[in-house]
Scaffold this motif. Structure first.
Motif, PDB file in Angstrom:
ATOM      1  N   TRP A  18     -10.743 -19.529  18.450  1.00  0.00           N
ATOM      2  CA  TRP A  18     -10.461 -20.739  18.840  1.00  0.00           C
ATOM      3  C   TRP A  18     -11.659 -21.529  19.009  1.00  0.00           C
ATOM      4  O   TRP A  18     -12.060 -22.977  18.742  1.00  0.00           O
ATOM      5  CB  TRP A  18      -9.732 -20.890  19.913  1.00  0.00           C
ATOM      6  N   ARG A  19     -12.638 -20.775  19.873  1.00  0.00           N
ATOM      7  CA  ARG A  19     -13.921 -21.396  20.348  1.00  0.00           C
ATOM      8  C   ARG A  19     -14.791 -21.826  19.192  1.00  0.00           C
ATOM      9  O   ARG A  19     -15.245 -22.778  18.860  1.00  0.00           O
ATOM     10  CB  ARG A  19     -14.598 -20.639  21.334  1.00  0.00           C
ATOM     11  N   VAL A  21     -13.980 -22.285  15.776  1.00  0.00           N
ATOM     12  CA  VAL A  21     -13.274 -23.355  15.224  1.00  0.00           C
ATOM     13  C   VAL A  21     -13.501 -24.892  16.027  1.00  0.00           C
ATOM     14  O   VAL A  21     -13.755 -25.760  15.360  1.00  0.00           O
ATOM     15  CB  VAL A  21     -11.788 -23.172  15.108  1.00  0.00           C
ATOM     16  N   ASP A  22     -13.408 -24.820  17.244  1.00  0.00           N
ATOM     17  CA  ASP A  22     -13.542 -26.053  17.997  1.00  0.00           C
ATOM     18  C   ASP A  22     -15.064 -26.380  17.886  1.00  0.00           C
ATOM     19  O   ASP A  22     -15.278 -27.367  17.837  1.00  0.00           O
ATOM     20  CB  ASP A  22     -13.182 -25.849  19.426  1.00  0.00           C
ATOM     21  N   LYS A  24     -16.851 -25.993  15.599  1.00  0.00           N
ATOM     22  CA  LYS A  24     -17.304 -26.418  14.013  1.00  0.00           C
ATOM     23  C   LYS A  24     -16.747 -27.952  13.949  1.00  0.00           C
ATOM     24  O   LYS A  24     -17.421 -28.858  13.444  1.00  0.00           O
ATOM     25  CB  LYS A  24     -16.449 -25.644  13.075  1.00  0.00           C
ATOM     26  N   ILE A  25     -15.517 -28.156  14.627  1.00  0.00           N
ATOM     27  CA  ILE A  25     -14.727 -29.558  14.769  1.00  0.00           C
ATOM     28  C   ILE A  25     -15.729 -30.502  15.612  1.00  0.00           C
ATOM     29  O   ILE A  25     -15.936 -31.677  14.955  1.00  0.00           O
ATOM     30  CB  ILE A  25     -13.521 -29.353  15.323  1.00  0.00           C
ATOM     31  N   GLU A  26     -16.013 -30.174  16.570  1.00  0.00           N
ATOM     32  CA  GLU A  26     -17.084 -30.943  17.339  1.00  0.00           C
ATOM     33  C   GLU A  26     -18.408 -31.285  16.587  1.00  0.00           C
ATOM     34  O   GLU A  26     -18.786 -32.523  16.535  1.00  0.00           O
ATOM     35  CB  GLU A  26     -17.598 -30.422  18.861  1.00  0.00           C
ATOM     36  N   LYS A  27     -18.719 -30.496  15.936  1.00  0.00           N
ATOM     37  CA  LYS A  27     -20.126 -30.790  15.110  1.00  0.00           C
ATOM     38  C   LYS A  27     -19.889 -31.595  14.104  1.00  0.00           C
ATOM     39  O   LYS A  27     -20.727 -32.617  13.823  1.00  0.00           O
ATOM     40  CB  LYS A  27     -20.625 -29.512  14.742  1.00  0.00           C
ATOM     41  N   ALA A  28     -18.637 -31.488  13.403  1.00  0.00           N
ATOM     42  CA  ALA A  28     -18.600 -32.202  12.310  1.00  0.00           C
ATOM     43  C   ALA A  28     -18.116 -33.712  12.825  1.00  0.00           C
ATOM     44  O   ALA A  28     -18.637 -34.690  12.327  1.00  0.00           O
ATOM     45  CB  ALA A  28     -17.191 -31.675  11.732  1.00  0.00           C
ATOM     46  N   LYS A  29     -17.558 -33.643  14.042  1.00  0.00           N
ATOM     47  CA  LYS A  29     -17.229 -35.263  14.500  1.00  0.00           C
ATOM     48  C   LYS A  29     -18.565 -35.948  14.819  1.00  0.00           C
ATOM     49  O   LYS A  29     -18.845 -37.236  14.701  1.00  0.00           O
ATOM     50  CB  LYS A  29     -16.486 -35.072  16.033  1.00  0.00           C
ATOM     51  N   GLU A  31     -21.384 -35.349  13.704  1.00  0.00           N
ATOM     52  CA  GLU A  31     -22.424 -35.592  12.364  1.00  0.00           C
ATOM     53  C   GLU A  31     -21.572 -36.735  11.809  1.00  0.00           C
ATOM     54  O   GLU A  31     -22.242 -37.699  11.196  1.00  0.00           O
ATOM     55  CB  GLU A  31     -22.140 -34.682  11.506  1.00  0.00           C
TER      56      GLU A  31
END
Length: 92
Positions: A18-19, A21-22, A24-29, A31
């Motif tokens: 979970w950490r 994936v989270d 990766k999601i934060e990094k994509a946001k 960017e």
């Protein structure tokens, strides 16, 4: 006892995933927001450059039209003068 250790292990693996994936999601946001900010700044610059270009074209057309009118009004007046000379024949 083995069941408790197995449960903790499964919980740890799920928490770690979970950490990951989270993150990766934060990094994509981050960017995506950076790209959006850059794109909006570029669009603003493009609008500003377009407005400046149109202003320069308008001024150029104004002066070209004025020069054309002056050339037409002065046609034949300078036929006896040499280029680079003042109204009395003296060098400028």
């Amino acid at each position: 006892m083995a069941v408790v250790v197995f449960g903790i292990t499964v919980f740890g693996v799920l928490f770690g995933m979970w950490r990951f994936v989270d993150g990766k999601i934060e990094k994509a946001k981050i960017e995506a927001s950076t790209v959006a900010a850059a794109a909006s700044a570029l669009a603003g610059l493009t609008r500003q450059e377009l407005a400046e270009t149109q202003a320069f074209r308008g001024a150029a057309l104004h002066y070209e039209g004025r020069d054309a009118r002056n050339d037409g009004a002065n046609h034949g007046r300078n036929s006896g003068r040499q280029a680079g000379r003042g109204p009395h024949g003296a060098a400028r």
